[in-house]
Design a protein around this motif. Structure first.
Motif, short mmCIF file in Angstrom:
data_model
loop_
_atom_site.label_atom_id
_atom_site.label_comp_id
_atom_site.label_asym_id
_atom_site.label_seq_id
_atom_site.Cartn_x
_atom_site.Cartn_y
_atom_site.Cartn_z
N MET A 255 44.89 77.88 48.42
CA MET A 255 46.35 77.87 48.50
C MET A 255 46.87 76.48 48.18
O MET A 255 46.28 75.48 48.57
N ALA A 256 48.00 76.42 47.51
CA ALA A 256 48.60 75.14 47.11
C ALA A 256 49.07 74.35 48.33
O ALA A 256 49.51 74.92 49.33
N THR B 234 52.72 73.72 41.26
CA THR B 234 52.07 73.43 42.53
C THR B 234 50.87 72.50 42.31
O THR B 234 50.31 72.44 41.22
N ILE B 235 50.51 71.82 43.40
CA ILE B 235 49.32 70.97 43.40
C ILE B 235 48.50 71.31 44.64
O ILE B 235 49.04 71.38 45.74
N THR C 209 43.68 60.86 45.61
CA THR C 209 42.91 62.09 45.77
C THR C 209 43.13 62.99 44.56
O THR C 209 44.17 62.95 43.93
N THR C 210 42.14 63.78 44.26
CA THR C 210 42.25 64.72 43.15
C THR C 210 43.06 65.93 43.58
O THR C 210 43.03 66.34 44.74
N GLY C 211 43.80 66.49 42.63
CA GLY C 211 44.56 67.71 42.89
C GLY C 211 44.58 68.58 41.64
O GLY C 211 44.56 68.06 40.52
N VAL C 212 44.61 69.88 41.84
CA VAL C 212 44.65 70.82 40.73
C VAL C 212 46.10 71.28 40.52
O VAL C 212 46.75 71.72 41.46
N HIS C 213 46.56 71.15 39.28
CA HIS C 213 47.93 71.55 38.93
C HIS C 213 47.97 72.99 38.43
O HIS C 213 47.10 73.41 37.67
N HIS C 214 49.03 73.70 38.82
CA HIS C 214 49.35 75.01 38.25
C HIS C 214 50.85 75.00 38.00
O HIS C 214 51.64 74.71 38.90
N TYR C 215 51.25 75.28 36.77
CA TYR C 215 52.64 75.20 36.36
C TYR C 215 53.26 76.59 36.34
O TYR C 215 52.63 77.54 35.88
N TYR C 216 54.49 76.70 36.83
CA TYR C 216 55.20 77.97 36.84
C TYR C 216 55.60 78.35 35.41
O TYR C 216 56.21 77.55 34.71
#
Length: 104
Positions: A1-2, A59-60, A38-45
């Motif tokens: 979950m973001a 979201t990250i 810190t690393t984060g995974v991006h998801h774009y709307y």
């Protein structure tokens, strides 16, 4: 979950940013505290690809968010980095992970 939702802006190459666009699933570093990347995974709307200079909502999801609790709030701007090189910024619009919300 973001962990957060943010307005994400990538710098153009002539502004010191990347030289190629980014895609959903991109995993850069984020300066969540003055002394903590810190690393984060991006998801774009509604977008798979984001051009340089463009701002997109997405979201990250951070790795190990329990290591840096109470450090984020709506309106905070965090840098998006590839190692020490800043390639963009994320302005937080929502914090989904309650452990990350800065306590007043």
């Amino acid at each position: 979950m973001a962990d957060i939702e943010a307005k994400i802006t990538f710098l153009k190459a002539d502004e010191g940013g990347r030289t190629s666009p980014v895609y959903s699933g991109y995993r850069p570093a984020h300066l969540v505290n003055e002394d903590y990347l810190t690393t984060g995974v991006h998801h774009y709307y509604n977008k798979e690809k984001v051009e340089l200079g463009e701002t997109v909502l997405g979201t990250i999801t951070f790795i190990t968010p329990d290591a840096y609790p109470n450090c984020l709030w709506i309106g905070k701007i965090i840098s998006i980095q590839e190692a020490s090189h800043i390639v963009g910024y994320a302005e937080i619009t929502k914090v989904f992970n309650e452990s990350l919300i800065k306590k007043v």
